[in-house]
Scaffold this active site. Sequence first.
Site, PDB file in Angstrom:
ATOM      1  CE  LYS A  93      -9.666   4.114   0.460  1.00 56.16           C
ATOM      2  NZ  LYS A  93     -10.261   4.714  -0.774  1.00 56.16           N
ATOM      3  CE1 TYR A 108      -3.040  -3.021   0.437  1.00 52.22           C
ATOM      4  CE2 TYR A 108      -3.527  -2.310   2.658  1.00 52.22           C
ATOM      5  CZ  TYR A 108      -3.732  -3.182   1.620  1.00 52.22           C
ATOM      6  OH  TYR A 108      -4.634  -4.207   1.765  1.00 52.22           O
ATOM      7  CG  ASN A 120     -17.714   2.002   6.770  1.00 49.63           C
ATOM      8  OD1 ASN A 120     -18.759   1.862   6.147  1.00 49.63           O
ATOM      9  ND2 ASN A 120     -16.561   2.234   6.171  1.00 49.63           N
TER      10      ASN A 120
END
Length: 280
Positions: free
Chosen positions: A236, A57, A246
């Site tokens: 994400k 990442y 979320n």
Amino acid sequence: MTDTPQHGGDPEAMPTHDGMAMLGYGTWKLADRDTCIDAITTALETGYRHIDTARMYDNETHVGEAIANAGVDRDEVFLATKIWPDDLAYDDAIDAAYDSLDRLNTDHLDLLYVHWPARAYDPAETLDAFDRLVEEGVTDRIGVSNFTPELLADACDRTTAPIFANQFECHPLLPRQGWRDACAEHDVQPVAYAPIARQEVFEVETIVEIADAHDVSPAQVSLAWLRQHDVTAIPKAASADHIRDNWASLSCTLTEAELDAINAIETRSRKVNPEFAPWN
């Protein structure tokens, strides 16, 4: 109908699996320093205590900086990273793990994954290296990612340290029942990436109807479905609103009928499918 909030911003109320919060924060595509730090800061302030990253990442340094400056004790954060297939030969895996420690500015990892069983992955070499990393205190736990049931069984037979988790794409449009069953058989925790199918759950009528009934978002329904099937999720999100939305999934509890309705969805959609994936 609106669910009564049960978790708010209190990380102590978070359901956990052996110390790993069952709702984590994923950092894929957060390579920009300021964006990554701001997002992780918001996540930690909201209550998240499980942060997932990977060497691929290109943000481990930013993740470490965000955690160090967030005002949350490092011991309260479950920190996981992954080693890319190019670095899975024995010596390379050892070097990569120590490099991740430096980048993340930490003295230990809570969980270290094999990112994909591909390229330099060799069960004997790679898993021996991971066992050594546990012995040396680099990581408390080891995990695998994108391992089929057959590969998971082989890994569990080879390691001295138990395989703690298998991370793979999982959501109502790719429920992976067989993979989840394999995890249960080997006492391995399933961890879902892409848990809202890259937003596609927003287009599924069954999920939208259930979300409307609970006055929540389709993302919250998908995350609740995973949690109630004992699957850890690491969504994400870059924006503060999505990070908090979320988190609010922790206050959404689906009925058995709603779970059954989602289980009955026939649409199948895979979002992550590289050529080197073990199922290709």
